[in-house]
Design an enzyme around this catalytic site. Structure first.
Site, PDB file in Angstrom:
ATOM      1  N   ALA A 167      16.421  30.759 101.172  1.00 53.84           N
ATOM      2  CA  ALA A 167      16.688  30.982 102.471  1.00 53.84           C
ATOM      3  C   ALA A 167      17.962  31.735 102.944  1.00 53.84           C
ATOM      4  O   ALA A 167      18.978  31.095 103.803  1.00 53.84           O
ATOM      5  CB  ALA A 167      16.839  29.513 103.429  1.00 53.84           C
TER       6      ALA A 167
ATOM      7  N   HIS B  48      21.004  34.003 104.076  1.00 56.30           N
ATOM      8  CA  HIS B  48      21.658  34.375 105.139  1.00 56.30           C
ATOM      9  C   HIS B  48      23.031  35.118 104.717  1.00 56.30           C
ATOM     10  O   HIS B  48      23.089  35.481 103.480  1.00 56.30           O
ATOM     11  CB  HIS B  48      21.952  33.223 106.045  1.00 56.30           C
ATOM     12  CG  HIS B  48      22.858  32.110 105.417  1.00 56.30           C
ATOM     13  ND1 HIS B  48      24.189  32.469 104.818  1.00 56.30           N
ATOM     14  CD2 HIS B  48      22.308  30.541 105.102  1.00 56.30           C
ATOM     15  CE1 HIS B  48      24.531  31.533 104.275  1.00 56.30           C
ATOM     16  NE2 HIS B  48      23.681  30.234 104.408  1.00 56.30           N
TER      17      HIS B  48
ATOM     18  N   HIS C  39      25.255  34.054 101.851  1.00 57.63           N
ATOM     19  CA  HIS C  39      24.623  34.359 100.306  1.00 57.63           C
ATOM     20  C   HIS C  39      25.006  35.552 100.093  1.00 57.63           C
ATOM     21  O   HIS C  39      25.216  36.126  98.912  1.00 57.63           O
ATOM     22  CB  HIS C  39      23.168  34.020 100.398  1.00 57.63           C
ATOM     23  CG  HIS C  39      22.711  32.639 100.731  1.00 57.63           C
ATOM     24  ND1 HIS C  39      22.172  32.115 101.502  1.00 57.63           N
ATOM     25  CD2 HIS C  39      23.114  31.446  99.861  1.00 57.63           C
ATOM     26  CE1 HIS C  39      21.876  30.853 101.584  1.00 57.63           C
ATOM     27  NE2 HIS C  39      22.683  30.415 100.335  1.00 57.63           N
TER      28      HIS C  39
ATOM     29  N   GLY D 197      30.239  29.697  97.276  1.00 55.04           N
ATOM     30  CA  GLY D 197      30.640  29.871  98.786  1.00 55.04           C
ATOM     31  C   GLY D 197      31.596  28.607  98.730  1.00 55.04           C
ATOM     32  O   GLY D 197      31.617  27.358  98.279  1.00 55.04           O
ATOM     33  N   GLU D 198      32.732  28.874  99.626  1.00 56.93           N
ATOM     34  CA  GLU D 198      33.652  27.513  99.916  1.00 56.93           C
ATOM     35  C   GLU D 198      33.090  26.807 100.834  1.00 56.93           C
ATOM     36  O   GLU D 198      33.655  25.958 101.377  1.00 56.93           O
ATOM     37  CB  GLU D 198      35.086  28.551 100.197  1.00 56.93           C
ATOM     38  CG  GLU D 198      35.839  28.978  99.304  1.00 56.93           C
ATOM     39  CD  GLU D 198      37.384  29.522  99.678  1.00 56.93           C
ATOM     40  OE1 GLU D 198      37.419  29.491 101.052  1.00 56.93           O
ATOM     41  OE2 GLU D 198      38.086  29.921  98.957  1.00 56.93           O
ATOM     42  N   LYS D 199      32.053  27.122 101.527  1.00 60.52           N
ATOM     43  CA  LYS D 199      31.566  26.435 102.585  1.00 60.52           C
ATOM     44  C   LYS D 199      31.215  25.054 102.109  1.00 60.52           C
ATOM     45  O   LYS D 199      31.598  23.790 102.377  1.00 60.52           O
ATOM     46  CB  LYS D 199      30.287  27.062 103.147  1.00 60.52           C
ATOM     47  CG  LYS D 199      28.904  26.057 103.832  1.00 60.52           C
ATOM     48  CD  LYS D 199      29.165  25.803 105.010  1.00 60.52           C
ATOM     49  CE  LYS D 199      28.171  25.153 105.824  1.00 60.52           C
ATOM     50  NZ  LYS D 199      27.485  24.170 105.020  1.00 60.52           N
TER      51      LYS D 199
ATOM     52  N   VAL E 261      31.434  32.462 105.520  1.00 60.22           N
ATOM     53  CA  VAL E 261      30.830  33.143 106.534  1.00 60.22           C
ATOM     54  C   VAL E 261      30.507  32.702 107.711  1.00 60.22           C
ATOM     55  O   VAL E 261      29.854  31.795 107.485  1.00 60.22           O
ATOM     56  CB  VAL E 261      29.698  34.325 106.115  1.00 60.22           C
ATOM     57  CG1 VAL E 261      29.352  35.262 107.079  1.00 60.22           C
ATOM     58  CG2 VAL E 261      30.302  34.929 104.942  1.00 60.22           C
TER      59      VAL E 261
ATOM     60  N   SER F 131      24.709  28.313 107.446  1.00 58.13           N
ATOM     61  CA  SER F 131      23.983  27.457 106.643  1.00 58.13           C
ATOM     62  C   SER F 131      22.823  27.512 106.782  1.00 58.13           C
ATOM     63  O   SER F 131      21.902  27.944 107.774  1.00 58.13           O
ATOM     64  CB  SER F 131      24.378  26.146 106.727  1.00 58.13           C
ATOM     65  OG  SER F 131      23.746  24.891 106.440  1.00 58.13           O
TER      66      SER F 131
END
Ligand code: PAF
Length: 283
Positions: free
Chosen positions: A38, A40, A43, A154-156, A183, A192
């Protein structure tokens, strides 16, 4: 092996190893971008970072059942495989590793990696107790299957990033972990795959999570006492209808509570309707 738009699609560990061996023999550095698909723009920023650092980019797509608790969204997690391959090809990737569940967890599979330290920080782990065991186990397997020179995260998912970093250090894995900033949509919402669960009305409110983190960060930078800054952000979110799991200030490296000097990271998880959002920000 299949291929689409110049990207090899590999479903088995044996084939993966065969392909990667050729690249290694040619001296081509390999980067792994682990995902659940999925894809985005978040990624794709991982792929972009990987391309700056390695000649060959492997994207894993595997919705890992062991990191979902019963009742979570494992069944409904979006799986737009053809679109993902297309996006990865357009981003200049080389190989998609998309194993079946039985390839990853064959009958008799019985090993789990339990990380301590940041995995037990009392943040995500408090609400998803088995989550990081599932994440660490699948990531360790992907690392062994691919043996990449580096892997990009990712830091997310900030706590996840720290858990992987801890695991790599503790197990002496010879893989560089490269963090990439979150992002965001123009209105600040962290991208997300789960954002697509939000209704239009929830989507309009969702950027408040980032706004509350930014407000808290700014208040701390301006010298507001920590407790007051946290209460202010908490109130902003609960008044807007968020149900908070946590909104906390932690040591940015260890994720320990702030009883020592050091860089601060604010981390939050909140539910908006049926969707759970997480985000974080450096102070
Ligand atoms: O961040 C994710 O998408 C997943 O947790 C990961 C690292 C791919 C492991 O399944």
């Amino acid at each position: 092996m299949q291929s689409a738009q110049g990207v090899a699609i590999v479903r088995t560990v044996a084939l993966l190893r065969g392909m990667l061996e050729q690249w290694r023999a040619a001296g081509e550095p390999i980067a792994l971008v682990p995902t659940m698909g999925a894809l985005h723009a978040g990624h794709l920023s991982l792929v972009e970072e990987a391309k700056k650092r390695a000649r060959r980019i492997v994207l894993s797509i595997f919705v890992n059942p062991t990191q979902f608790a019963p009742g979570e969204d494992f069944g409904s997690y979006p799986r737009p495989f053809a679109r993902d391959v297309q996006s990865f090809a357009a981003a200049g990737g080389d190989l998609v590793f998309a194993p079946e569940t039985k390839e990853v967890y064959p009958a008799g599979f019985a090993t789990t990696i339990l990380v301590g330290g940041p995995a037990k920080a009392g943040l995500e782990d408090k609400f998803r107790p088995d989550h990081f065991a599932g994440v660490a186990t699948i990531v360790a397997k992907l690392f062994n299957q691919c043996r990449p020179d580096l892997a990009v995260f990712g830091e997310k998912d900030y706590q996840q990033l720290k858990v992987i970093t801890q695991m790599v250090r503790d197990l002496d894995l010879d893989i560089a972990i490269v963090p990439v900033p979150t992002v965001r949509a123009e209105d600040g919402l962290a991208l997300s795959s789960r954002n697509e669960y939000l209704s239009a009305e929830e989507r309009a409110r969702a950027p408040l999570l980032h706004a509350a983190l930014a407000l808290c960060r700014d208040a701390l930078r301006q010298g507001m006492p920590l407790k007051d800054a946290l209460v202010q952000a908490h109130d902003m979110l609960t008044n807007a209808g968020f149900v908070l799991d946590y909104f906390e200030a932690r040591h940015a490296e260890t994720l320990a509570p702030l009883d020592q000097e050091g860089p601060i990271r604010l981390l939050a998880a909140a539910r908006l309707g049926n969707t759970r959002l997480i985000d974080n920000i450096g102070v």
